[in-house]
Design a protein around this motif. Sequence first.
Motif, PDB file in Angstrom:
ATOM      1  N   GLU A 300      48.211   9.133  -0.711  1.00  0.00           N
ATOM      2  CA  GLU A 300      48.125  10.517  -0.269  1.00  0.00           C
ATOM      3  C   GLU A 300      47.241  10.678   0.966  1.00  0.00           C
ATOM      4  OE1 GLU A 300      46.768  12.548  -3.839  1.00  0.00           O
ATOM      5  OE2 GLU A 300      48.800  13.312  -4.145  1.00  0.00           O
ATOM      6  N   ALA A 301      46.219   9.826   1.099  1.00  0.00           N
ATOM      7  CA  ALA A 301      45.289   9.966   2.222  1.00  0.00           C
ATOM      8  C   ALA A 301      44.421   8.720   2.321  1.00  0.00           C
ATOM      9  CB  ALA A 301      44.421  11.216   2.059  1.00  0.00           C
ATOM     10  N   PHE A 302      43.658   8.622   3.413  1.00  0.00           N
ATOM     11  CA  PHE A 302      42.689   7.549   3.618  1.00  0.00           C
ATOM     12  C   PHE A 302      41.374   8.152   4.124  1.00  0.00           C
ATOM     13  CE2 PHE A 302      46.704   5.284   4.206  1.00  0.00           C
ATOM     14  CZ  PHE A 302      46.486   4.083   3.548  1.00  0.00           C
ATOM     15  N   ARG A 303      40.290   7.448   3.822  1.00  0.00           N
ATOM     16  CA  ARG A 303      39.016   7.671   4.492  1.00  0.00           C
ATOM     17  C   ARG A 303      38.517   6.316   4.977  1.00  0.00           C
ATOM     18  NH1 ARG A 303      34.698  11.334   1.442  1.00  0.00           N
ATOM     19  NH2 ARG A 303      33.729  11.121   3.500  1.00  0.00           N
ATOM     20  N   VAL A 304      37.852   6.318   6.118  1.00  0.00           N
ATOM     21  CA  VAL A 304      37.396   5.074   6.733  1.00  0.00           C
ATOM     22  C   VAL A 304      35.872   5.097   6.844  1.00  0.00           C
ATOM     23  CG1 VAL A 304      37.541   3.580   8.751  1.00  0.00           C
ATOM     24  CG2 VAL A 304      39.556   4.875   8.023  1.00  0.00           C
ATOM     25  N   PHE A 305      35.240   3.990   6.461  1.00  0.00           N
ATOM     26  CA  PHE A 305      33.789   3.856   6.513  1.00  0.00           C
ATOM     27  C   PHE A 305      33.416   2.571   7.240  1.00  0.00           C
ATOM     28  CE2 PHE A 305      34.909   6.333   2.817  1.00  0.00           C
ATOM     29  CZ  PHE A 305      34.013   7.400   2.841  1.00  0.00           C
ATOM     30  N   LYS A 306      32.426   2.655   8.095  1.00  0.00           N
ATOM     31  CA  LYS A 306      31.910   1.479   8.793  1.00  0.00           C
ATOM     32  C   LYS A 306      30.570   1.095   8.213  1.00  0.00           C
ATOM     33  CE  LYS A 306      30.225   1.651  13.048  1.00  0.00           C
ATOM     34  NZ  LYS A 306      30.137   1.699  14.540  1.00  0.00           N
ATOM     35  N   LEU A 307      30.377  -0.191   8.004  1.00  0.00           N
ATOM     36  CA  LEU A 307      29.122  -0.683   7.458  1.00  0.00           C
ATOM     37  C   LEU A 307      28.125  -0.918   8.585  1.00  0.00           C
ATOM     38  CD1 LEU A 307      27.438  -1.717   5.071  1.00  0.00           C
ATOM     39  CD2 LEU A 307      28.464  -3.976   5.426  1.00  0.00           C
TER      40      LEU A 307
END
Length: 399
Positions: A300-307
């Motif tokens: 349904e959707a994505f979220r993106v996170f950077k470390l």
Amino acid sequence: MNTTALNQWADLPSELLKTISNLLDSPLDVLRFRSVCSSWHSSSSKPCFDRKTPPVTVNLPHLPFETVFSRSRICLLELLSLRNPSSSYKEEEVEKSKRWLVKVQETSKGKLRLVHPLSGQIITYPPIRLNLLDVRIVELCQAFTLRSSCGSSVVGVNKVVLFQESKSCIRDRLAFLVIFQEGKLGYWRHGDKDWALLGDEKFQYDDIIVHKGQFYVVDCWGTVSWIDSSLRVVQYSPPLYGCGGKKNLVESCGDLYVVDRYLDGERRKWIGNFYANNHRFNPYHQALRLRYRNVTPKTEAFRVFKLDEDWGTWIDVKSLGDRIFVLGVECCFSISCGELGGGKGNCIYFTDDDIYIGGRLRADYIQVFQLEDGRIETLDMPQYSHIFWPPKHRTVSST
């Protein structure tokens, strides 16, 4: 370059040419090296692709049959000239871009074939006659897989990465890591009778990646861990506690990202020894049984996170700029629109889980998520489809 200059390059000492060819890491670079002229061709040996990691049979704990380990390469294909009269592609077919994403595999006869990076379908049109003087192929990353003896993908194997490889192609130094069943992390080395389970057996690992020469895994809570040389799984980041149903690891511009995928239902559950009552393995029937036992959730959707590796914190990424993330079954990677010579950035190309029937994937399952507005669109739209070879939709056969 004039004829005199070309002759000077062709007359380089064979010892020097051999030294240069030995320094080339990618077999694709070796092929281009050998295609320059006859003297360069004779000074170097024909490169090996999958033969660099010799074919081996592997026993998985949940399968009663042996599987075969193989490797392919995700590449950027660029046409350097469209004026070659022997070329099988026409100017109007490549009007939108001169660079495309493609997967390169080696057949059992030692020939190269092109495959769609996401669908796994063999490209058969237009007829592929790659003259390496007219085509540049740049390797972006490598993809590894375990297949049955008939060539089909193995149900229950989520990810495979090569852990150790001998530069001299010695089979007994081959080892790799696998995520299988409900997120179990296993290690196997050639000669071992059994798999070694790594990490906490209660954890559900979603993905594994090689980042800056180090192996990292992410679990369902978004905790990233690294695997040291003694096979210890050491926590590297705090939990992300993302609410998505699946996590993928992607390296982009030297940074490590976690892509959190939101699903409209629960992921499939492994039901005991799935193959216990079927001694005559049929990938088609097995995939169907697994498919109908469990409802397949849709993205349904994505979220993106950077470390932030300096501070050990997570950064919520709102835009990828001109970058594209490609979430494949065998590997995940990123590329910029500048490298492709066009296309629409700030997008994630993906497929939903559990859509394979006998190791095949329908092309219309490939979708594109736009981070800017959260829309999901199909690959058929022109701004998305032309980054893959062939430039226009053609009939292809499946692996």
